[in-house]
Design an enzyme around this catalytic site. Structure first.
Site, PDB file in Angstrom:
ATOM      1  N   GLN A 139       0.804  -1.142  -0.096  1.00 42.54           N
ATOM      2  CA  GLN A 139       0.001  -0.127   0.078  1.00 42.54           C
ATOM      3  C   GLN A 139       0.801   1.253   0.078  1.00 42.54           C
ATOM      4  OE1 GLN A 139      -2.448  -0.156   3.514  1.00 42.54           O
ATOM      5  NE2 GLN A 139      -3.138   2.044   3.191  1.00 42.54           N
ATOM      6  N   GLY A 140       0.882   2.018  -0.998  1.00 41.28           N
ATOM      7  CA  GLY A 140       1.717   3.125  -1.095  1.00 41.28           C
ATOM      8  C   GLY A 140       0.911   4.597  -1.084  1.00 41.28           C
ATOM      9  N   TYR A 141       0.833   4.767   0.267  1.00 39.32           N
ATOM     10  CA  TYR A 141       0.385   6.286   0.789  1.00 39.32           C
ATOM     11  C   TYR A 141       1.336   7.155   1.193  1.00 39.32           C
ATOM     12  CZ  TYR A 141      -4.632   4.376   1.082  1.00 39.32           C
ATOM     13  OH  TYR A 141      -5.933   3.844   0.851  1.00 39.32           O
ATOM     14  N   SER A 142       2.066   6.539   2.221  1.00 34.78           N
ATOM     15  CA  SER A 142       3.026   7.786   3.241  1.00 34.78           C
ATOM     16  C   SER A 142       4.050   8.019   2.211  1.00 34.78           C
ATOM     17  CB  SER A 142       3.511   7.034   4.245  1.00 34.78           C
ATOM     18  OG  SER A 142       2.407   6.465   5.173  1.00 34.78           O
ATOM     19  N   SER A 174       4.911  -1.128   3.621  1.00 32.07           N
ATOM     20  CA  SER A 174       5.077  -2.755   4.262  1.00 32.07           C
ATOM     21  C   SER A 174       5.040  -3.702   3.261  1.00 32.07           C
ATOM     22  CB  SER A 174       4.132  -2.896   5.229  1.00 32.07           C
ATOM     23  OG  SER A 174       3.948  -2.178   6.221  1.00 32.07           O
ATOM     24  N   GLU A 257      -8.409  -0.951   7.092  1.00 31.58           N
ATOM     25  CA  GLU A 257      -7.024  -1.137   7.783  1.00 31.58           C
ATOM     26  C   GLU A 257      -7.302  -0.992   9.183  1.00 31.58           C
ATOM     27  OE1 GLU A 257      -4.001   1.540   6.466  1.00 31.58           O
ATOM     28  OE2 GLU A 257      -2.410   0.595   7.426  1.00 31.58           O
ATOM     29  N   GLU A 388      -2.405   9.814  18.033  1.00 36.09           N
ATOM     30  CA  GLU A 388      -2.984  11.237  18.113  1.00 36.09           C
ATOM     31  C   GLU A 388      -3.937  11.296  17.192  1.00 36.09           C
ATOM     32  OE1 GLU A 388       0.313  10.334  18.140  1.00 36.09           O
ATOM     33  OE2 GLU A 388       0.686  10.730  20.366  1.00 36.09           O
TER      34      GLU A 388
HETATM   35  C1  LIG Z   1       5.671  -0.496  11.056  1.00 34.32           C
HETATM   36  C2  LIG Z   1       4.758   0.602  10.234  1.00 34.32           C
HETATM   37  C3  LIG Z   1       4.362   0.143   8.972  1.00 34.32           C
HETATM   38  C4  LIG Z   1       4.048   1.105   7.968  1.00 34.32           C
HETATM   39  N1  LIG Z   1       3.248   0.627   6.968  1.00 34.32           N
HETATM   40  C5  LIG Z   1       2.909   1.536   5.904  1.00 34.32           C
HETATM   41  C6  LIG Z   1       2.478   0.878   4.609  1.00 34.32           C
HETATM   42  O1  LIG Z   1       2.516  -0.101   4.143  1.00 34.32           O
HETATM   43  N2  LIG Z   1       2.174   2.035   3.639  1.00 34.32           N
HETATM   44  C7  LIG Z   1       2.085   3.424   4.016  1.00 34.32           C
HETATM   45  O2  LIG Z   1       1.611   3.941   3.244  1.00 34.32           O
HETATM   46  N3  LIG Z   1       2.725   3.942   5.297  1.00 34.32           N
HETATM   47  C8  LIG Z   1       3.055   3.117   6.126  1.00 34.32           C
HETATM   48  N4  LIG Z   1       3.306   3.417   7.350  1.00 34.32           N
HETATM   49  C9  LIG Z   1       3.563   4.990   7.670  1.00 34.32           C
HETATM   50  C10 LIG Z   1       2.752   5.446   8.676  1.00 34.32           C
HETATM   51  O3  LIG Z   1       1.288   5.505   7.884  1.00 34.32           O
HETATM   52  C11 LIG Z   1       3.064   6.622   8.881  1.00 34.32           C
HETATM   53  O4  LIG Z   1       4.233   6.891   9.478  1.00 34.32           O
HETATM   54  C12 LIG Z   1       2.046   7.363   9.836  1.00 34.32           C
HETATM   55  O5  LIG Z   1       0.877   7.891   8.962  1.00 34.32           O
HETATM   56  C13 LIG Z   1       2.701   9.003  10.428  1.00 34.32           C
HETATM   57  O6  LIG Z   1       2.866   9.411   9.435  1.00 34.32           O
HETATM   58  P1  LIG Z   1       4.706  10.300   9.795  1.00 34.32           P
HETATM   59  O7  LIG Z   1       5.590   9.086  10.036  1.00 34.32           O
HETATM   60  O8  LIG Z   1       4.710  11.077   8.602  1.00 34.32           O
HETATM   61  O9  LIG Z   1       4.607  10.997  11.050  1.00 34.32           O
HETATM   62  P2  LIG Z   1       4.079  12.575  11.042  1.00 34.32           P
HETATM   63  O10 LIG Z   1       2.587  12.551  10.266  1.00 34.32           O
HETATM   64  O11 LIG Z   1       5.074  13.598  10.802  1.00 34.32           O
HETATM   65  O12 LIG Z   1       3.697  12.789  12.572  1.00 34.32           O
HETATM   66  C14 LIG Z   1       4.692  13.215  13.597  1.00 34.32           C
HETATM   67  C15 LIG Z   1       4.244  13.295  15.019  1.00 34.32           C
HETATM   68  O13 LIG Z   1       3.159  14.259  14.794  1.00 34.32           O
HETATM   69  C16 LIG Z   1       2.046  13.809  15.475  1.00 34.32           C
HETATM   70  N5  LIG Z   1       0.842  14.565  14.839  1.00 34.32           N
HETATM   71  C17 LIG Z   1       0.835  14.941  13.280  1.00 34.32           C
HETATM   72  N6  LIG Z   1      -0.271  15.403  13.023  1.00 34.32           N
HETATM   73  C18 LIG Z   1      -1.050  15.517  14.228  1.00 34.32           C
HETATM   74  C19 LIG Z   1      -2.263  16.152  14.383  1.00 34.32           C
HETATM   75  N7  LIG Z   1      -3.099  16.563  13.529  1.00 34.32           N
HETATM   76  N8  LIG Z   1      -2.784  16.147  15.743  1.00 34.32           N
HETATM   77  C20 LIG Z   1      -1.964  15.637  16.787  1.00 34.32           C
HETATM   78  N9  LIG Z   1      -0.715  15.058  16.343  1.00 34.32           N
HETATM   79  C21 LIG Z   1      -0.270  15.051  15.252  1.00 34.32           C
HETATM   80  C22 LIG Z   1       1.899  12.494  14.999  1.00 34.32           C
HETATM   81  O14 LIG Z   1       0.938  11.797  15.838  1.00 34.32           O
HETATM   82  C23 LIG Z   1       3.350  12.015  15.450  1.00 34.32           C
HETATM   83  O15 LIG Z   1       3.481  12.092  17.003  1.00 34.32           O
HETATM   84  C24 LIG Z   1       3.895   2.681   8.346  1.00 34.32           C
HETATM   85  C25 LIG Z   1       4.460   3.047   9.489  1.00 34.32           C
HETATM   86  C26 LIG Z   1       5.043   2.025  10.710  1.00 34.32           C
HETATM   87  C27 LIG Z   1       5.669   2.402  11.726  1.00 34.32           C
END
Ligand SMILES: Cc1cc2nc3c(=O)[nH]c(=O)nc-3n(C[C@H](O)[C@H](O)[C@H](O)COP(=O)(O)OP(=O)(O)OC[C@H]3O[C@@H](n4cnc5c(N)ncnc54)[C@H](O)[C@@H]3O)c2cc1C
Length: 404
Positions: A139-142, A174, A257, A388
């Site tokens: 799944q290519g989201y992030s 992932s 999910e 959060e």
């Molecule tokens: C084990 C694992 C598997 C993953 N697998 C996938 C995958 O298969 N495909 C995919 O696309 N992504 C995947 N991800 C990515 C995951 O979806 C993102 O890491 C997650 O959405 C957070 O985004 P970020 O890492 O950019 O953190 P950020 O969005 O930069 O957040 C940083 C911090 O700020 C806080 N924050 C941000 N915005 C707010 C708000 N509005 N209110 C309060 N707090 C806030 C967050 O809670 C966090 O603590 C995976 C991540 C992990 C750890």
């Protein structure tokens, strides 16, 4: 909901339990023995040594008709009753086995999304091979600058005749290093407002221009990757839903999910193992079971794990009625991953410094599985939307509180 199981349901449980125990022993035998019966690290799919048995386990799951109990018969699922699904989850989690075999993203969220939004051609082409795990999905989201704020994604796709041409980068994907196919969120109209110019594509991960660079997690495993797209040509027929209407499709996948995020983690099993661990004073350098604080905390964890199970049954009922789960799916995801984190943190306290010893060290309690859990627990609170973000969703969309 009535929690009494009928004789038929008890028969289903006995048959399933016997099948799972036998199959897990045959397929993961040596690994399970090395972990003292726990399958905690079976999800380490970094190397072929772990991946091969996972595929074999999936093949058997499929042949026995257990690969997708919640899918309708039309698409090869078992259309199982709510009770049978609840029993399946209980039994699989009891043994610490993967709920959806080798293809979890396809079976828990991408397949159901295609059933809702895909064309008939897409369903016929992709769903059967998801079930058999002949095609593994990711799944290519992030992206590096789009995680919680997913709508700011910048990977571009422009139409060129019958194809989209994709350029950009995803991260934390992932299973990307194992995947044949991917669902990919791209920006197709940069002039439109953020949520409106996004489309949802199906991409061949083995096609030209796709580069996968695995990332190492702090557990030492390499479950996810960076993925780069350099003029990747995607046939127009791989668009799911409407052009620039991908946000709705993307949210459906996220809801599935999150719903499964509350079901996949064997937290109740981990709590039971923690209780057993606390009873074994020799294993810990920290406080023991006679300490009243230890007893109180274990009781709290056990109660929360039971509540989680009941909430899991409730979430299942939405799937039985073939509805996409709503924002309430955030509750299960938040509860499961935060509870899992508390279990890991308390294990760390009970075990003292021994808790950090990894597999391979002769002094590591229970073959280092607690060290693995302690290191892995935080990531689960981040994946599928951080805690959060789940609290924001629950506050705004479930409790209808004003936006912060
Ligand atoms: C084990 C694992 C598997 C993953 N697998 C996938 C995958 O298969 N495909 C995919 O696309 N992504 C995947 N991800 C990515 C995951 O979806 C993102 O890491 C997650 O959405 C957070 O985004 P970020 O890492 O950019 O953190 P950020 O969005 O930069 O957040 C940083 C911090 O700020 C806080 N924050 C941000 N915005 C707010 C708000 N509005 N209110 C309060 N707090 C806030 C967050 O809670 C966090 O603590 C995976 C991540 C992990 C750890």
């Amino acid at each position: 909901m009535d929690f009494a199981f009928t004789q038929e349901e008890e028969n289903f449980r006995h048959k399933l339990r016997a099948w799972l125990e036998r199959t897990a022993d045959e397929v993961f035998g040596a690994e399970r023995a090395a972990l003292g019966g726990s399958a905690a690290s079976l999800l380490d799919i970094t190397d072929d040594e772990h991946w091969r048995p996972m595929l074999e386990y999936h093949r058997r799951l499929y042949e026995a008709g257990y690969a997708a109990l919640h899918w309708p018969k039309q698409w090869g699922g078992a259309a199982a009753s709510l009770m049978e699904q609840a029993i399946y989850q209980d039994e699989v989690l009891r043994l610490g086995l993967p709920v959806y075999g080798a293809n979890p993203l396809a079976i828990d969220r991408i397949g159901p999304t295609l059933m809702l939004f895909g064309s008939d051609d897409q369903r016929r082409r992709y769903l059967p091979r998801m079930l058999t795990a002949e095609e593994i999905w990711c799944q290519g989201y992030s992206e590096p600058n789009a995680g919680s704020d997913l709508a700011s994604l910048a990977t571009r796709a422009t139409l060129d005749g019958d194809h989209f041409v994709v350029n950009g980068q995803k991260v934390w994907t992932s299973l990307a290093h194992r995947a044949h196919m991917q669902v990919l969120l791209v920006r197709t109209d940069p002039a439109a407002s953020r949520h409106k110019g996004i489309s949802y594509l199906i991409v061949d991960m083995k096609g030209p221009g796709v580069t996968v660079r695995p990332l190492k997690q702090m557990t030492g495993e390499g479950g996810f990757s960076e993925v780069f797209y350099d003029n990747v040509r995607v046939p127009r027929e791989n668009l799911v839903g409407e052009l620039n209407g991908g946000w709705k499709v993307a949210v459906a996948t996220l809801m599935y999910e999150r719903a499964s995020g509350g079901t996949r983690h064997p937290v109740e099993r981990a709590v039971n193992e923690l209780i057993a661990l606390a009873g074994d004073v020799r294993s810990g350098a920290g406080p023991g079971p006679r300490d009243s604080r230890v007893r109180q905390e274990l009781a709290r964890l056990a109660i929360d794990a039971r509540c989680l199970r009941l909430n899991r049954y409730r979430a299942l009922s939405a799937q039985v009625h073939s509805r996409a789960p709503g924002p309430e799916s955030s509750l299960g995801k938040l509860m499961a991953t935060e509870l899992n984190l508390r279990v890991a943190a308390f294990a760390r306290e009970l075990l003292g410094p021994f808790g950090l010893l990894e597999r391979g060290s002769h002094a590591a309690p229970e073959q280092g599985q607690w060290a693995h859990r302690i290191l892995a627990a935080r990531g689960l609170t981040i994946a599928a939307g951080t805690s959060e973000i789940q609290r924001n969703i629950i506050g705004e969309r479930v409790l209808k509180l004003p936006r912060g």
